[in-house]
Motif scaffolding. Structure first.
Motif: not given
Length: 855
Positions: A465-469, A573-584, A450-452, A564-567
């Motif tokens: 971008l909506l989910i992330f922002s 979130l992914l967009y093809a091969d564009d990956l960003k990780l985030y947390r508070t 679902p993150e792809q 996803n097993k890494c996180f």
């Protein structure tokens, strides 16, 4: 034509004088025959600071402007430079460390200090020498003369009759798939050779708008001129003069007809505009001399092979155990097993009729238009061949060939390493892929993370971008810090290991003949570089998913679907091969947990033979807190670079989440496009043409992902509105030589303000979320509906449809989902968002905005 503007503005010059100068300069420099622009002198603007220009793709010697004043002069100067696509190239500071003198140009220029001067050097204005090319033209690689079929003049009635006369079932059914495809092409070649005329590839010595008749007139005129010069016979001269007059009249007629055809077709397909631009500037194409690894060549065949070597270098060696691999015995618990496919003839016919006839021929030499115009006849043999290939688990070798066209990215056009490959496949190959994709995608869709959001139906850059922002704004409003790491995979689509890919395809439920078909589809692919009729030798593709294909993106998504097993401690979130990780993060322990996920990501890349481009992997701390938690995040023992601003799927996020830099960037880019459109469309006459170019090329830049960055402050609202105001006024004056107020221009051309447009776009996104047009539980669960109140045991309807959360700061007010529902509650509550169709909903919103439009 090159234009030099030498200007000196005294320190006491008024703001109106500056702006009047900028407007007059821009109006003159937007003329179509102006190529090179040089603005030199001194504007006496002490609040400007010129610093080294570091943006990717910018000129290497340029500087960029920053200023500490709120005067309207500075944005006007920046808009002038943007519309001219010009930069300040003077980078020589004076004795006080400032740069005062200007050398603004749209041509890459080199600045250096002279060794000797005739007069004493003024410490405030040191002299400099500017070197710029005097000619913008470039000798390009000549087209090779070829004899080819002219499918536009084919007799398709007879072709369809002859295809129908072939007993395809009897001819193909007993043959294996590879031989059946060969027989199919053999029969087609025979039919085509007798019904499609051959033509010599057109010479590029004449402009594209020259007709065959005009070329004959030109050549006849030239022969008569030579005859007159040789024999000096007055009769020959009179005949030449007659042909010259006829040629001039025909020339003007042909050119006007060409411009009319461009305008006629432009509103239906913007490609016609870009073709017109390429022909007008005569700058497109590969240079006649190219360099690669200290080797320089002007031989077309050598150049093709140099390109081939460079494009081949990105691939990984073939897996040695690929020929002996066996599918895994287990599969994903959510997988639906599928081992065979059968494609209905009706589906093949539907896809044939939907082919784009403007697409050129692939390696097999057949354009898409041929198969579109013979769809009913060609459908039967394709039905036999496609299903035979699927049942035998074979993808034919002829459809695994690809023609590669180099496309310039940035930097020197003579450097082969500054190009990227565009892969062109056969029309029947892509048709086969699309049919298979349509069958298997619904089965695989539920297994995709679902993150792809890349290449997944009902997901896009906007949903990503909506989910992330939304996450960022909510946490910034709570005075929290959010750490985000952006990664960059090096040539991800080209580095995919085939053996690992096949195992993951099998793990996701594809087995039997279909798995063997995918194995055949991936293996033993070939490519060759083709430029202007010249071509390199064919080389094998040993890794990666097929570029330019229909199935390639889906296969890559499957390849990294287990990332996803890494996180375990972070969101991603992914967009093809564009990956960003985030947390508070609230303390160092949170950062350590983040680092654990990064370590698992590094191990995952090693196991899956993916490479991270570590210099392009960055970290940013989103917070407005005075006390920032700093932590050195690492990947492969390399400390990641910390940024204060990052580009995420086209949006510039700064660490305080103001998004001001993004607004400034898109405004400047829009003014660049405005200047380009005005210069390029000087020969067009229709208002509809200008409006179409504005909406397609200029306004579109100001409306991408609006819900994320929609400005909160009036200053930036006004800056954006200037783009539309300037375009409409320029268009009005160019077409009618009159000037009208902005409000009248909006009414005349049936437009609304850009601020209102952003509200319309936000409402449209909200409509899509409510109606499930976004396949994202994060978005749909982010909407809360207002519960009716109970008064005297009776339910009373709530005054609003959506519940709006309270917030502490402006960051909370700018939260995309909150802002969209708040706008709906206040402005569009009378429109039933559940009952209206999408078009009716947009019409009603647009009507309300038009009625309430305030300039």
């Amino acid at each position: 034509m090159h234009v030099v503007s030498a200007v000196y503005m005294p320190p006491w010059a008024s703001t109106d004088e500056y702006i009047s100068h900028f407007d007059a300069l821009q109006e003159f420099l937007n003329e179509p025959n102006v190529e090179g622009v040089f603005i030199v002198g001194d504007y006496n603007l002490p609040d400007i600071a010129w610093t080294a220009f570091q943006a990717a793709g910018g000129p290497p010697q340029a500087t960029e402007m920053t200023c500490t004043s709120n005067s309207p002069i500075y944005p006007q100067l920046l808009q002038l430079m943007s519309s001219l696509n010009a930069y300040q190239f003077n980078n020589i500071p004076n004795g006080n460390g400032k740069i005062l003198d200007l050398f603004i140009s749209n041509i890459d220029s080199t600045i250096y200090s002279p060794l000797d001067t005739l007069l004493p050097v003024d410490p405030h204005h040191p002299p400099f020498v500017a070197v710029a090319p005097t000619s913008l033209s470039m000798e390009v690689l000549k087209r090779k003369t070829l004899i080819k079929y002219d499918f536009r003049k084919a007799n398709y009635d007879i072709i369809n009759e002859q295809i129908d006369e072939v007993e395809w079932s009897k001819l193909l059914s007993h043959l294996p798939s590879e031989k059946a495809v060969d027989m199919f092409y053999k029969k087609l070649d025979g039919i085509i050779s007798s019904n499609v005329p051959r033509v010599k590839s057109r010479s590029l010595d004449f402009p594209v708008w020259f007709s065959a008749h005009l070329i004959k007139l030109f050549r006849k005129k030239q022969r008569l001129w030579i005859k007159w010069k040789k024999f000096q016979n007055i009769k020959d001269y009179n005949e030449f003069a007659e042909y010259r007059t006829t040629f001039k009249e025909a020339c003007q007629s042909c050119y006007l007809a060409y411009i009319k055809s461009v305008e006629d077709n432009l509103t239906t397909n913007i490609k016609h505009f870009w073709k017109y631009i390429a022909n007008r500037k005569n700058k497109s194409g590969i240079p006649s001399t190219m360099n690669y690894q200290n080797v320089k060549s002007s031989d077309p065949d050598v150049i093709c092979n140099m390109f081939s070597d460079f494009f081949l270098s990105v691939f990984e060696p073939k897996s040695p155990s690929l020929s002996a691999w066996t599918p895994p015995t287990h599969c994903s618990p959510n997988a639906c097993l599928i081992d065979n496919l059968h494609i209905d003839e009706s589906k093949i016919l539907k896809e044939l009729k939907s082919l784009d006839p403007s697409k050129g021929a692939g390696p097999d030499g057949y354009p898409a238009s041929f198969f579109k115009f013979t769809a009913v006849s060609i459908c039967k043999p394709l039905y036999i061949i496609y299903n035979k290939c699927l049942s035998e688990g074979v993808f034919p070798a002829i459809w695994k060939q690809a023609n590669i066209t180099p496309v310039h990215k940035n930097g020197s056009k003579h450097d082969i390493e500054q190009y990227r490959p565009i892969s062109i496949l056969s029309a029947l190959s892509k048709l086969f892929e699309r049919l298979v994709h349509n069958e298997i995608y619904p089965i695989l869709h539920s297994a995709i993370l679902p993150e792809q959001h890349g290449f997944v139906q009902q997901r896009s850059t906007i949903s990503n971008l909506l989910i992330f922002s939304d996450f960022l704004f909510k946490n910034i409003d709570k005075r929290m810090q959010v750490d985000a790491v952006y990664t960059d995979f090096k040539k991800a689509f080209d580095k995919v290991d085939h053996e690992i890919l096949l195992k993951k395809i099998a793990f996701n439920g594809i087995r039997g003949n279909l798995l063997r078909w995918f194995s055949s589809y991936i293996e033993n692919r070939m490519q060759r570089v083709v430029i202007n009729g010249y071509q390199s030798g064919s080389v094998p593709i040993t890794s990666g998913v097929p570029q330019g294909s229909i199935l390639g993106p889906l296969l890559f998504i499957i390849y990294i679907n287990d990332i996803n097993k890494c996180f375990k401690n972070t969101q991603f979130l992914l967009y093809a091969d564009d990956l960003k990780l985030y947390r508070t993060v609230q303390n160092v322990d949170d950062c350590l947990m983040f680092q654990e996920d990064l370590d698992r990501l590094a191990d995952y890349c090693v196991d899956n033979k993916l490479q991270l481009s570590l210099p392009k992997c960055n970290v940013i701390n989103f917070t407005k807190n005075q006390s920032v938690i700093h932590f050195n995040y690492r990947l492969h023992n390399t400390t990641l670079t910390k940024l204060t601003i990052v580009k995420d799927l086209g949006i510039l996020f700064d660490n305080r989440l103001t998004l001001n830099q993004h607004v400034e960037k898109i405004v400047n880019n829009s003014f660049k496009m405005y200047g380009f459109v005005m210069r390029s469309s000087a020969e067009f006459k229709r208002v509809s043409t200008f409006l179409h170019l504005y909406k397609t090329l200029i306004r579109s830049q100001l409306e991408y992902a609006v819900p994320i960055w929609n400005p909160f402050y009036k200053k930036y609202v006004d800056e954006i509105e200037k783009v539309q105001r300037k375009f409409l006024r320029t268009m009005q004056y160019r077409c009618y030589r009159t000037r009208l107020p902005y409000s009248q221009l909006l009414s005349k051309y049936k437009l609304i303000t850009l601020e209102s447009r952003r509200k319309l776009l936000e409402a449209s996104v909200l409509y899509g979320i409510v109606h499930g047009n976004f396949d994202s539980i994060d978005l749909t669960s982010g909407l809360c509906y207002a519960v009716p109140r109970t008064v005297n045991k009776r339910s009373v309807r709530a005054g609003t449809l959506f519940a709006v959360n309270s917030c502490r700061t402006n960051s909370g007010l700018r939260c995309p989902l909150r802002r969209m529902v708040d706008t709906y509650n206040k402005a569009f509550i009378d429109i039933d968002i559940f009952v209206c169709s999408k078009s009716k909903f947009k019409h009603n919103v647009n009507q309300i905005l038009s009625d309430n439009c305030i300039i």
